[in-house]
Design an enzyme around this catalytic site. Structure first.
Site, PDB file in Angstrom:
ATOM      1  N   HIS A 132      32.197 -34.620  44.095  1.00 36.38           N
ATOM      2  CA  HIS A 132      32.765 -33.158  43.384  1.00 36.38           C
ATOM      3  C   HIS A 132      31.866 -33.013  42.251  1.00 36.38           C
ATOM      4  CE1 HIS A 132      36.775 -34.129  44.063  1.00 36.38           C
ATOM      5  NE2 HIS A 132      37.750 -32.249  43.468  1.00 36.38           N
ATOM      6  N   LYS A 136      32.949 -32.642  36.780  1.00 36.81           N
ATOM      7  CA  LYS A 136      35.092 -32.861  36.421  1.00 36.81           C
ATOM      8  C   LYS A 136      34.586 -34.682  34.906  1.00 36.81           C
ATOM      9  CE  LYS A 136      38.300 -34.929  39.992  1.00 36.81           C
ATOM     10  NZ  LYS A 136      39.462 -33.993  38.951  1.00 36.81           N
TER      11      LYS A 136
END
Ligand code: NAD
Length: 244
Positions: A132, A136
């Site tokens: 990600h 995040k």
């Protein structure tokens, strides 16, 4: 017409939800709420709240929905066991869709992962890799956690004992009972997940890559339309998509 309140409206997902909702004639966003806004006042005019905020915020939102009899869509991830218990308690009073991932593709990946684990059996080593964007806040991702739960159920193992979070140092040989999980962070990656089934002589890799948050937003808006009027309880995206 479904009247929606978006909690976490200034975030990455909140913005995507606003854009996608504007394209849907059957959805009306009656309020966007973020830090500093008054949720209690805004909630009265909606049919359903969509929450994409922060793990510690969802329990308060769920309690308020239960009190005001509003359906809830939970997209936020990273909840502690205490957070989860409060959200579950609220589901005794109102219907909610609670899903670690709202994309049709990832829900297909969930289904395929269960099938592959059943077909391939215990001689295959299991590993999950997720990547990600650098901003995040929780790891491993909620989607990776769902994949691990599916693998744990298929293997009939206790996840807390089977999980190996990354590997470092003199780890020794890999045991056949462990399930590895690796969280990679960098750049602006929206969300990649790979499940690896590896044995002597061959391996299977199932991969999903999201390239736009709109895929999650459209799924969450579809879930919001679906959940209004349902009986109290917890539903997931497999229910919404009719995959059960
Ligand atoms: P983000 O940090 O960009 O946005 C979160 C927003 O919530 C921010 O604007 C923040 O100010 C707001 N917020 C924080 N506290 C709040 C409060 N008390 N009241 C109202 N708003 C508050 O994060 P993001 O990338 O949009 O992701 C949000 C959550 O959704 C994360 O938990 C992420 O893992 C999850 N997510 C889930 C899916 C899915 O399909 N289920 C997909 C993508 C992201």
């Amino acid at each position: 017409m479904t009247r929606v309140l978006i909690n976490g409206s200034k975030g990455r997902m909140g913005q995507s939800l606003l854009t996608c909702a504007a394209r849907m004639p059957d959805i009306q966003v009656i309020a966007g709420v973020d830090v500093g806004d008054e949720l209690v006042a805004a909630i009265k005019d909606c049919d359903v709240v969509i929450d994409f905020s922060f793990h510690s915020v969802t329990p308060k939102v769920a309690r308020l929905c239960a009190e005001k009899h509003k359906a809830l869509v939970v997209g936020t991830t990273g909840h502690s066991e205490t957070d989860k218990a409060t959200i579950r308690e609220a589901s005794g009073f109102v219907p909610m869709v609670w899903a670690s991932n709202f994309s049709t593709g990832v829900n297909t990946l969930f289904w395929l992962t269960r099938k592959a684990a059943e077909i391939l059996g215990p001689s295959f080593d299991l590993e999950v890799i997720e990547m990600h964007h650098r901003l995040k806040k929780d790891a491993p991702s909620g989607t990776a956690t769902t994949l691990l739960e599916i693998l744990g159920e298929a293997r009939k193992v206790q996840l807390d004992q089977a999980l190996r979070h990354g590997r470092h140092g003199i780890t020794g040989e890999r045991t056949s009972s462990e399930i590895g999980v690796h969280a990679i962070r960098g750049g602006d990656v929206v969300g990649d997940h790979t499940v690896i089934f590896a044995t002597n002589g061959e391996r299977v890799e199932l991969t999903h890559k999201a390239s736009s948050r709109d895929t999650f937003a459209n799924g969450a808006l579809r879930a919001a339309q679906w959940i209004v009027g349902k009986k109290p309880g917890i539903y997931d995206m497999q229910d919404v998509l009719g995959l059960k």
